[in-house]
Design an enzyme around this catalytic site. Structure first.
Site, mmCIF file in Angstrom:
data_model
loop_
_atom_site.group_PDB
_atom_site.id
_atom_site.type_symbol
_atom_site.label_atom_id
_atom_site.label_comp_id
_atom_site.label_asym_id
_atom_site.label_seq_id
_atom_site.Cartn_x
_atom_site.Cartn_y
_atom_site.Cartn_z
ATOM 1 N N ASP A 1 0.783 -1.190 0.049
ATOM 2 C CA ASP A 1 0.115 -0.122 -0.123
ATOM 3 C C ASP A 1 0.972 1.363 0.203
ATOM 4 O O ASP A 1 0.418 2.408 -0.556
ATOM 5 C CB ASP A 1 -0.926 0.080 1.103
ATOM 6 C CG ASP A 1 -2.179 -0.610 1.103
ATOM 7 O OD1 ASP A 1 -1.962 -1.803 0.040
ATOM 8 O OD2 ASP A 1 -3.192 -0.459 1.491
ATOM 9 N N CYS B 1 0.844 -8.146 4.857
ATOM 10 C CA CYS B 1 0.496 -6.620 4.686
ATOM 11 C C CYS B 1 -0.923 -6.375 4.598
ATOM 12 O O CYS B 1 -1.879 -7.351 4.417
ATOM 13 C CB CYS B 1 1.211 -5.951 3.545
ATOM 14 S SG CYS B 1 2.899 -5.885 4.010
ATOM 15 N N ASP B 2 -1.234 -5.232 4.163
ATOM 16 C CA ASP B 2 -2.776 -4.496 4.506
ATOM 17 C C ASP B 2 -3.870 -5.494 3.933
ATOM 18 O O ASP B 2 -4.759 -5.984 4.629
ATOM 19 C CB ASP B 2 -2.673 -3.212 3.686
ATOM 20 C CG ASP B 2 -1.951 -2.008 4.489
ATOM 21 O OD1 ASP B 2 -0.891 -2.681 5.207
ATOM 22 O OD2 ASP B 2 -2.379 -1.178 4.415
ATOM 23 N N LYS B 3 -4.006 -5.760 2.625
ATOM 24 C CA LYS B 3 -4.980 -6.474 2.286
ATOM 25 C C LYS B 3 -4.932 -8.088 2.163
ATOM 26 O O LYS B 3 -5.914 -8.798 1.916
ATOM 27 C CB LYS B 3 -5.543 -6.179 0.786
ATOM 28 C CG LYS B 3 -5.699 -4.310 0.778
ATOM 29 C CD LYS B 3 -6.489 -4.052 1.802
ATOM 30 C CE LYS B 3 -6.569 -2.553 1.796
ATOM 31 N NZ LYS B 3 -4.928 -1.999 2.074
ATOM 32 N N CYS C 1 5.144 -2.330 8.205
ATOM 33 C CA CYS C 1 5.320 -1.047 8.895
ATOM 34 C C CYS C 1 5.118 -0.957 10.360
ATOM 35 O O CYS C 1 4.297 -1.312 10.762
ATOM 36 C CB CYS C 1 4.781 -0.019 7.970
ATOM 37 S SG CYS C 1 5.232 0.098 6.314
ATOM 38 N N GLU D 1 -6.845 4.722 -0.321
ATOM 39 C CA GLU D 1 -6.360 5.493 1.207
ATOM 40 C C GLU D 1 -5.724 6.715 0.795
ATOM 41 O O GLU D 1 -5.124 7.155 -0.229
ATOM 42 C CB GLU D 1 -5.198 4.471 1.736
ATOM 43 C CG GLU D 1 -5.794 3.500 2.299
ATOM 44 C CD GLU D 1 -4.493 2.343 2.984
ATOM 45 O OE1 GLU D 1 -4.925 1.637 3.734
ATOM 46 O OE2 GLU D 1 -3.496 2.891 2.950
ATOM 47 N N SER E 1 -5.087 5.234 5.428
ATOM 48 C CA SER E 1 -4.176 4.446 6.090
ATOM 49 C C SER E 1 -4.283 4.210 7.430
ATOM 50 O O SER E 1 -4.619 5.212 8.258
ATOM 51 C CB SER E 1 -2.647 4.902 5.756
ATOM 52 O OG SER E 1 -1.687 4.499 6.362
#
Length: 555
Positions: free
Chosen positions: A78, A119-121, A192, A443, A469
């Site tokens: 992202d 990570c995010d998704k 992150c 985002e 985010s």
């Protein structure tokens, strides 16, 4: 075994022949076949080390008598996709990941799954697949990145660099200083280092029961992460041998526990998209009202970046998510009998945990705030709801009123911020960035960071039908539903309209009568976007952010 459908009996001799072509022996074929979904790739910092995690998982499966079968799925970073067309594809990838895991697991008859996201998704996508398939399954992530230490600056992370862009545009710092931050902000592999979306979801996977304790916080570079991966490989065999499927563990009460921890740690607003989407795969209706009900009774115990100065390594050192569970359990704020894939209940996890640093994990009697990290706002501007990370909002912005500055898309707004056209007291509105209108519900980290970098983070509010985010801080309200492209009231806002935010009372209103809103909406012609490929199909099928932006089964 489920895998018998592809390997047992004379009719499956051709299938066994193909399995042997991969190098498997008769002995390996007879054992349970465990799908190991590895999302490792060379572009995502959280995923560049996942081959090491995957190997440890496979070792654990073999130790416990199973046969691991590795396969891959996609993963979007992202941060790299932020602020340009690429971000339209991030949320879309969640559905593709879920579908690809379903396809691989069903086509090959796997007896169980170990899913390796970071990570995010990728995390919610794999969790959605696990719930949909209802096999024995375990999530084991790659772990969080360490925070950076920049000479002359101190502790930094990715958000430091995003916000530096805003500082540079106002002349506060030089290009050389940005270059220095670039070198130090992301010092290791891993997701992150703050309580951004990836780490939020990895932490909540523990509470849902889908991952072993400490999955969310053990640093990516720690040998403990590799040992945890081996344990995950061994434990999946225990689940398979006992025929314990994921829906036997993840119930509505488990989701309530996850939301409670979400509120305590100040997790990303994106959890309000992902948890309902995961729940929906099991036919569980997780509403925005559930989030707000729990938020009002669960205090905020942690201030992890971007809400504060701590990072994931600090939370791990303080006792990790089990220590947070302990604080909430002892206050009677969790369902104690819900199970974890480890075989432990929430009660047992709490009793075995210790809060080793009350400065990182506040005691339940000394919270940062009496309410949780996320609030759901409603009003004539957001009839179906909007989401704000209230733990990252300064007190003077908890109630706020100001004139709207309206932008039909992120790029136009970012230019206005960097050119100094956004002033103290403004309420920035970015629309046509919702699930359908974007499409893809981008985002807005580039915008929110630029606002903070220009010193306006405590004096400007931002509203959008897109999302933020997990690294966003400030009076930023996203997921406004219905979105502009669906005819929501946000589509009728004009420059200068007065917008009022009242987070304590959960209100988001525009100073217009219902009649004025209806009249304006009746005259609006929504902008047309020429689309092709996956985005054109996604726009047709995607539902509202208020229901998790899941896809319809049919048109």
């Amino acid at each position: 075994m489920k895998s018998d459908a592809v390997k047992k009996g004379v009719l499956r001799a051709p299938h066994r022949s193909l399995l042997k072509a991969t190098g498997l022996t008769d002995e390996e074929i007879k054992r349970p076949l465990i799908g190991v979904c590895n999302s490792g790739n060379d572009i995502v910092p959280g995923h560049i080390h996942l081959d090491i995690i995957c190997q440890a998982v496979k070792d654990g499966i073999r130790i416990a008598g199973g046969t691991p079968i590795e396969f891959r799925t996609i993963g979007v970073c992202d941060g790299i996709a932020m602020g340009h067309e690429g971000m339209k594809y991030s949320l879309v990838s969640r559905e593709i990941i879920a579908d690809s895991v379903e396809i691989m697991a069903t086509a090959h008859g796997f007896d169980g799954l170990v899913l390796i996201p970071n990570c995010d998704k990728i995390i919610p996508g794999m969790m959605m697949a696990a719930m949909r398939l209802n096999l024995p399954a375990i999530i084991i992530s790659g772990g969080p990145m360490l925070a950076g230490n920049c000479p002359g600056v101190g502790t930094v992370d990715l958000i430091s660099v995003f916000e530096a862009v805003g500082k540079f545009s106002s002349g506060e710092i030089s290009e050389n200083q940005i270059a220095l931050l670039e070198d130090y902000a992301c010092p290791t592999c891993g997701s992150c280092s703050g309580m951004f979306t990836a780490n939020s979801m990895n932490c909540l996977s523990e509470v849902l029961g889908m991952a072993l304790p400490y999955n969310g916080t053990i640093p990516a570079v720690s040998s403990s992460r590799i040992r945890l991966a081996k344990k995950a490989g061994m434990q999946i065999m225990n689940l398979v041998n006992r025929s314990i499927s994921i829906r036997d563990i993840v119930t509505l009460k488990a989701f309530e526990n996850a939301i409670a921890v979400d509120m305590a740690v100040g997790a990303s607003t994106n959890t309000v998209l992902h948890l309902p989407a995961i729940a929906s795969e099991a036919g569980i209706n997780l509403t925005l009202e559930t989030f707000d009900r729990i938020s009002k009774k669960v205090p905020n115990l942690c201030k992890i970046s971007p809400a504060g100065l701590h990072h994931m390594e600090d939370l791990d050192r303080a006792g990790g998510i089990p220590a947070v569970i302990k604080e909430l359990y002892e206050a009677g704020l969790l369902n104690p009998d819900e199970m974890n894939v480890s075989g432990q209940s929430i009660k047992q996890i709490a009793e075995n945990a210790r809060n080793l640093d009350p400065l990182v994990i506040r005691k339940i009697t000394d919270p940062y705030a009496k309410e949780g990290g996320i609030a759901i706002l409603k009003g004539n501007l957001a009839p179906d709801g909007g989401v704000v990370k209230q733990s990252a909002v300064v007190s003077k912005m908890m109630t706020y009123k100001g004139p709207a500055k309206v932008f039909d898309g992120e790029e136009a707004c970012l230019s206005a911020v960097l050119e100094g056209r956004i002033k103290k007291g403004d309420v920035v509105v970015i629309r046509y960035e919702g699930p359908r209108g974007g499409p893809g519900m981008r985002e807005m980290l580039a915008v929110t960071s630029a606002i903070s970098g220009r010193g306006l983070g405590e004096d400007v509010a931002l509203l959008t039908d897109g999302r933020f985010s997990g690294g966003t801080r400030g009076a930023c309200i996203g997921h406004i539903s219905p979105e502009a492209a669906a005819g929501g009231p946000i589509a009728c806002v004009r420059d200068g309209d007065v917008i009022e935010i009242n987070i304590p009372e959960r209100r988001l209103d525009i100073h217009l009568s219902d009649g004025e809103i209806s009249e304006r909406l009746s005259k609006i012609r929504h902008p047309e976007k020429k689309l092709s490929g996956i985005l054109s199909r996604y726009r047709i099928l995607v539902t509202s952010a208020s229901t998790g932006a899941v896809l319809r089964d049919r048109i």
